[in-house]
Write a protein that holds these residues in place. Structure first.
Motif, PDB file in Angstrom:
ATOM      1  N   LYS A 198      -6.614  -0.741  -6.004  1.00 20.81           N
ATOM      2  CA  LYS A 198      -7.600  -0.236  -5.047  1.00 20.81           C
ATOM      3  C   LYS A 198      -7.215   1.198  -4.700  1.00 20.81           C
ATOM      4  O   LYS A 198      -6.655   1.477  -3.638  1.00 20.81           O
ATOM      5  N   SER A 231       0.844  -1.196   0.000  1.00 23.35           N
ATOM      6  CA  SER A 231       0.000   0.000   0.000  1.00 23.35           C
ATOM      7  C   SER A 231       0.880   1.246   0.000  1.00 23.35           C
ATOM      8  O   SER A 231       2.050   1.198   0.377  1.00 23.35           O
ATOM      9  N   TRP A 270      -6.425   4.943   7.437  1.00 22.50           N
ATOM     10  CA  TRP A 270      -6.444   4.127   6.224  1.00 22.50           C
ATOM     11  C   TRP A 270      -5.213   3.214   6.183  1.00 22.50           C
ATOM     12  O   TRP A 270      -5.323   2.013   5.886  1.00 22.50           O
ATOM     13  N   GLU A 297      -7.724   5.378  -4.237  1.00 17.61           N
ATOM     14  CA  GLU A 297      -8.627   6.411  -3.748  1.00 17.61           C
ATOM     15  C   GLU A 297      -8.002   7.774  -3.992  1.00 17.61           C
ATOM     16  O   GLU A 297      -6.776   7.907  -4.112  1.00 17.61           O
ATOM     17  N   THR A 331      -2.802  -4.225  -4.714  1.00 18.16           N
ATOM     18  CA  THR A 331      -2.155  -3.017  -4.197  1.00 18.16           C
ATOM     19  C   THR A 331      -3.207  -1.949  -3.935  1.00 18.16           C
ATOM     20  O   THR A 331      -4.112  -1.746  -4.738  1.00 18.16           O
ATOM     21  N   ALA A 332      -3.081  -1.272  -2.793  1.00 20.86           N
ATOM     22  CA  ALA A 332      -4.004  -0.199  -2.421  1.00 20.86           C
ATOM     23  C   ALA A 332      -3.231   1.109  -2.303  1.00 20.86           C
ATOM     24  O   ALA A 332      -2.100   1.134  -1.806  1.00 20.86           O
ATOM     25  N   HIS A 342      -5.087  -0.915   6.264  1.00 19.96           N
ATOM     26  CA  HIS A 342      -4.544  -1.645   5.122  1.00 19.96           C
ATOM     27  C   HIS A 342      -3.235  -2.368   5.443  1.00 19.96           C
ATOM     28  O   HIS A 342      -2.756  -3.132   4.602  1.00 19.96           O
TER      29      HIS A 342
END
Length: 439
Positions: free
Chosen positions: A405, A328, A430, A407, A375-376, A434
């Protein structure tokens, strides 16, 4: 091993809002008026015109030298920054040219008035970037603890079952410290041979417990120009993390504030190239060092990377070029691709003109070829950042297309700490979620 709380005083007064900047504006205006007023004929006919011409010329040369000749960073100086630097230069020039018209007491007053105008101009530049919220932040990091003392001896690790978050099994002991520790540490480029400056290591209160919880790791980077110390001072990182830990029974990520530049004005582009092996440094040397010196959670699911501006660009680069290491990321005011000012200049300097070599690691090209469903990432942009916000939107769209993923968070402000500081703070929950710290 806790950081010692410092009583609020003049060093802690805000330089960016409230009484101090208003006072500086009033004093600066008075200083300017005192410098301009004179009954000496030479002042009006010769010295004042010379002072105005010289200060105007020097102010004109600032962007010429910085943007066109020196080029220490890819984006140009903002207009208001150039204007306020011009005001600071004007104060110095007016004071120097007034000296021949005054007696010694008057000369001292002229120097004080010139200094007030200069301080006004420089603090307005500081307000633009929100770089030094207080005088204390100008003094650099303080109250650091030796890493060996902060890390302590090896402890048994708290057992966390697969699928559980650390917070779900963690119980804070009664004697847990209220604050974390900040240590300065050298992280050598053992494999990369990259000559990085010293890093800073934040260990949250929970790190002092036994059994020790397997805390996730956040690798954090400053911008360019800049250094790891920027996050400790201007970013007020220890306070942000201590506040998070206080709300989570002492839990917070272990944070490694590392150097991907090698020097304040260097830019090796966060890749392995002729300019240095920064990707290898961040993907191998930093995790290897952490494994040898700290007890943390391991694996990509528990490792995140973030940074501001150049460091934000770097975090995206590492997320797509070393996805086995970082699961992440938070890209704060980053660019859509690493650059030295132009694609040609970048490719020539890093790869001797080899476009294919650049495309192999350039994030937009990588995301166009590959997908990253595991992967975020969060892309943070300032609503008033006309240069970096459009690039963040481009990178965000590419990440979504690559099945990441992703944002998007837009915060009020420009390319400054007004966005960078809350850009990290607001994403700590967040990151915790994660990286397995919280559900």
């Amino acid at each position: 091993m806790e950081r010692v709380a410092t009583a609020a005083g003049p060093l802690d007064w805000s330089l960016v809002d409230g009484a101090v900047p208003v006072t500086l504006r009033v004093l600066g205006a008075l200083g300017l008026a005192l410098l301009l007023l004179s009954r000496d004929r030479r002042w009006w006919t010769l010295l004042l015109p010379c002072a105005l011409v010289l200060s105007g010329l020097l102010a004109f040369l600032v962007p010429v030298v910085v943007d066109d000749w020196w080029q220490p960073f890819p984006d140009k100086l903002p207009t208001d920054v150039v204007v306020w630097l011009g005001v600071a230069i004007l104060g110095v020039c007016l004071a120097l040219f007034r000296l021949p018209t005054l007696r010694w007491r008057g000369r001292a007053g002229a120097l004080v008035a010139g200094a007030l105008v200069a301080v006004l101009g420089l603090n307005e530049v500081n307000i633009h970037y929100d770089n030094y919220p207080t005088l204390r932040t100008m003094l650099g990091p303080e109250d650091t603890v030796g890493l060996k003392e902060a890390a302590g001896r090896k402890e048994p690790l708290l057992r966390v079952e697969r699928g559980q978050a650390v917070s779900e099994v963690w119980k804070a002991p009664a004697d847990l410290p209220a604050e974390g520790t900040v240590s300065k540490a050298s992280i050598p480029g053992t494999k990369s041979h990259f000559d990085a400056r010293d890093a800073y290591v934040y260990l949250p209160p929970a790190y002092q417990a036994s059994p020790r919880p397997p805390l996730p790791v956040l690798v954090l980077m400053a911008g360019q120009p800049g250094s790891p110390a920027d996050w400790i001072t201007s970013g007020q990182l220890p306070d942000l993390l201590d506040a998070f830990a206080a709300e989570h029974a002492g839990l917070a990520p272990v944070v490694l504030v590392v150097d991907p530049l090698g020097g304040s004005f260097d830019n090796p582009l966060c890749m392995d190239s002729r300019l240095g092996n920064v990707q290898t440094y961040l993907a191998e040397d930093v995790p290897d060092w952490a494994a040898a010196h700290l007890q943390t959670a391991t694996g990509r699911a528990h490792w995140a990377i973030s940074g501001l501006s150049n460091g934000g660009t770097c975090s995206l680069q590492m997320a797509v070029n070393a996805p086995d290491r970082y699961g992440s990321f938070v890209d704060i005011s980053g660019q859509d691709e690493p650059t030295l000012g132009s694609r040609k200049k970048t490719v020539d300097a890093a790869f001797g003109g080899n476009e294919a070599a650049f495309a192999k690691v350039n994030p937009l090209d990588v995301m166009a070829r590959e997908s990253f469903p595991d992967t975020a990432g969060v892309f943070v942009a300032g609503t008033d950042d006309s240069t970096y916000r459009p690039q963040a939107l481009t990178a965000y769209a590419a990440a979504k297309k690559a099945r990441m993923k992703a944002e998007l968070m837009q915060l009020p402000g420009g390319h400054s700490w007004q966005v960078w500081r809350p850009g990290l703070q607001k994403n700590l929950p967040w990151l915790a979620s994660h990286t397995g710290l919280t559900p």
